[in-house]
Design an enzyme around this catalytic site. Structure first.
Site, PDB file in Angstrom:
ATOM      1  N   CYS A  57       3.934  31.363 -14.503  1.00 27.48           N
ATOM      2  CA  CYS A  57       3.459  32.136 -15.650  1.00 27.48           C
ATOM      3  C   CYS A  57       2.891  31.249 -16.747  1.00 27.48           C
ATOM      4  O   CYS A  57       2.745  31.667 -17.893  1.00 27.48           O
ATOM      5  CB  CYS A  57       4.585  33.008 -16.188  1.00 27.48           C
ATOM      6  SG  CYS A  57       5.173  34.157 -14.944  1.00 27.48           S
TER       7      CYS A  57
ATOM      8  N   PRO B  32       0.824  -1.213   0.000  1.00 29.85           N
ATOM      9  CA  PRO B  32       0.000   0.000   0.000  1.00 29.85           C
ATOM     10  C   PRO B  32       0.858   1.263   0.000  1.00 29.85           C
ATOM     11  O   PRO B  32       1.872   1.319   0.686  1.00 29.85           O
ATOM     12  CB  PRO B  32      -0.773  -0.109   1.322  1.00 29.85           C
ATOM     13  CG  PRO B  32       0.144  -0.883   2.218  1.00 29.85           C
ATOM     14  CD  PRO B  32       0.829  -1.879   1.315  1.00 29.85           C
ATOM     15  N   GLY B  33       0.442   2.241  -0.786  1.00 31.09           N
ATOM     16  CA  GLY B  33       1.105   3.543  -0.802  1.00 31.09           C
ATOM     17  C   GLY B  33       0.107   4.616  -0.421  1.00 31.09           C
ATOM     18  O   GLY B  33       0.045   5.081   0.709  1.00 31.09           O
TER      19      GLY B  33
ATOM     20  N   ASP C 235      -2.279  12.593 -11.297  1.00 30.96           N
ATOM     21  CA  ASP C 235      -2.982  11.615 -10.473  1.00 30.96           C
ATOM     22  C   ASP C 235      -4.495  11.765 -10.522  1.00 30.96           C
ATOM     23  O   ASP C 235      -5.209  10.911 -10.028  1.00 30.96           O
ATOM     24  CB  ASP C 235      -2.485  11.784  -9.025  1.00 30.96           C
ATOM     25  CG  ASP C 235      -2.841  10.614  -8.139  1.00 30.96           C
ATOM     26  OD1 ASP C 235      -2.796   9.481  -8.632  1.00 30.96           O
ATOM     27  OD2 ASP C 235      -3.166  10.833  -6.968  1.00 30.96           O
TER      28      ASP C 235
HETATM   29  C1  LIG Z   1       3.033   2.880  -6.904  1.00 31.48           C
HETATM   30  C2  LIG Z   1       3.168   1.470  -6.483  1.00 31.48           C
HETATM   31  C3  LIG Z   1       2.586   1.028  -5.284  1.00 31.48           C
HETATM   32  C4  LIG Z   1       1.687   1.894  -4.448  1.00 31.48           C
HETATM   33  O1  LIG Z   1       0.453   1.989  -5.050  1.00 31.48           O
HETATM   34  P1  LIG Z   1      -0.785   2.772  -4.362  1.00 31.48           P
HETATM   35  O2  LIG Z   1      -1.813   2.775  -5.407  1.00 31.48           O
HETATM   36  O3  LIG Z   1      -0.287   4.128  -4.007  1.00 31.48           O
HETATM   37  O4  LIG Z   1      -1.171   1.980  -3.158  1.00 31.48           O
HETATM   38  C5  LIG Z   1       2.812  -0.290  -4.908  1.00 31.48           C
HETATM   39  N1  LIG Z   1       3.567  -1.121  -5.650  1.00 31.48           N
HETATM   40  C6  LIG Z   1       4.141  -0.729  -6.799  1.00 31.48           C
HETATM   41  C7  LIG Z   1       4.961  -1.700  -7.568  1.00 31.48           C
HETATM   42  C8  LIG Z   1       3.959   0.570  -7.258  1.00 31.48           C
HETATM   43  O5  LIG Z   1       4.513   0.953  -8.414  1.00 31.48           O
END
Ligand SMILES: *Cc1c(COP(=O)(O)O)cnc(C)c1O
Length: 409
Positions: free
Chosen positions: A350, A282-283, A325
């Protein structure tokens, strides 16, 4: 990653009473109020990103509870910041790395290398060597060319094979750029056996901000077939499945609560062999809600019946996610009273595409008034630039030491 060194951090400690209140409520935690944000902007200036570590803890534990038995590797990409790494390390998280810059960041914060994987499907030889030198030994490949890069490192490295599952609904359909078919996965695993390269398991990423858990369920079901096929072929059994990132957060539209979202995923995972180790990357879910941004009005003009407010932060800065995004951040003025008018919020550069909102209902603002945006943690600062020499927003870190403060009274 140069980003973290270019940003100045200030650690703010909330009053002990506030800390104790947060602690006792056990992650039922409110975001910083507009008033707190205004105070910080008065102290540190705008543009400012207020990074609240308590929100990171809350999100990490919410996902951990929703996915029991799944090892969460935070993907650094959406917010590669030292305070985020330190906070998650203290909570027991693992990490998902993609570049040597990200390795430098986790290494400098003392993350044990056993708690990391390297998930970029395409690497230079130097990227592999940097990761191995740090002690990260799990890598991802999705093609034969990439697999062959590991002939030289077959005694140290273990491989996850990334499958692709197209997802037109996601913000970012990551399976367009990476991942292979079921058939190719079997081909890679068979060839790896001939080369003496260890295949640890499979991975996928269903796409970022995925609205429906069905994408994960379908992907897990396909992976289960590949895992069974590998056994039938007499190849060494796969031990690991990495279900990637993509877990959604509520920007303007509501999304499923994370425990509801994960329930069918857990059902799908339960059919896998019991010994199978499950990871996730998760990110966005971990960091989206931890940052509130503040920008101030630099100037204003009347154009075609609307007031345009020019901010000191924009599309080339913290709002870069609007371009890259498609995230719809909740944006409002700090000033709440007064009649509202359809207005335009523009960034400082600008360039004419540097517009944050073409249409937003705002009270009449004065120069210097503040605009506060929530849910600005993921893919914001990380993709910001210094275009036109407008400096990126600085970062103020809140609540980093909540546990030790409570312990030391
Ligand atoms: C960007 C990425 C993530 C995170 O993804 P989210 O949608 O932000 O949870 C996890 N694994 C890989 C390989 C990614 O490129």
């Amino acid at each position: 990653m140069a980003l973290s060194t270019q940003l100045k951090d200030y650690t703010i400690k909330l009053p002990a009473a506030a800390v104790a209140a947060n602690q006792s409520e056990c992650f039922a935690y409110a975001q910083p109020t507009n008033q707190e944000i205004e105070q910080l902007a008065a102290q540190f200036g705008a543009p400012l990103m207020v990074l609240d570590c308590e929100a990171i803890r809350r999100q990490y534990h919410a996902l951990k509870n929703a996915l029991p038995g799944v090892a969460l590797h935070f993907a650094l990409k959406p917010l590669p910041h030292a305070a985020v790494v330190r906070t998650l390390l203290a909570e027991g998280a693992s990490f998902d790395l993609a570049t040597s810059g990200e390795i430098d960041l986790v290494a400098s914060e003392g993350v044990p290398s056993e708690r990391t994987i390297h998930s970029h499907p395409i690497k230079r030889d130097s990227d592999i060597r940097d990761a191995l030198a740090y002690g990260c030994t799990v890598f991802v490949v999705d093609n034969i060319n990439e697999l062959e890069k590991f002939i030289a490192y077959k005694d140290q490295a273990e491989i996850l094979v990334r499958l692709s599952f197209r997802n037109k609904d996601a913000f970012a359909d990551l399976s367009k750029k990476f991942g292979c078919s079921q058939e190719m996965a079997i081909e890679i695993i068979t060839y790896a056996q001939q080369l003496g390269i260890r295949i640890k398991g499979l991975s996928f990423h269903v796409g970022s901000q995925t609205a429906s858990p069905t994408k994960y369920v379908d992907a897990i079901n396909t992976c289960a077939k590949v895992i069974a096929q590998v056994s039938e072929l007499g190849l060494p059994a796969l031990s690991t499945l990495d279900i990637g990132g993509g877990f959604p957060v509520p920007y303007s539209a509501d999304v499923l609560p994370i425990d509801v979202f994960c329930a069918p995923i857990n059902v799908a995972l339960a059919q896998l062999p019991e010994t199978m180790q499950i990871l996730a990357e998760p990110g966005r879910f971990i960091v989206a809600s931890c940052v509130t941004s503040v920008a101030s009005v630099m100037g204003q003009a009347e154009r075609e019946g609307k007031t345009w407010y020019y901010l000191d932060d924009g599309i080339y800065g913290s709002f870069s996610g609007l371009m890259f995004d498609e995230a719809a951040y909740p944006i409002d003025s700090a000033k709440q009273d007064g009649m509202r008018f359809d207005s335009v919020l523009a960034g400082p550069t600008c360039d004419s595409i540097d517009v944050v909102s073409e249409s937003i209902m705002l009270p009449k603002l004065n120069n210097g008034d503040l605009i506060i945006s929530r849910m600005m943690g993921a893919y914001t600062l990380a993709t910001a630039t210094d275009f036109n020499f407008f400096k990126r927003a600085e970062v103020v870190v809140l609540n980093e030491q909540v546990h030790s403060q409570v312990l030391t009274g």
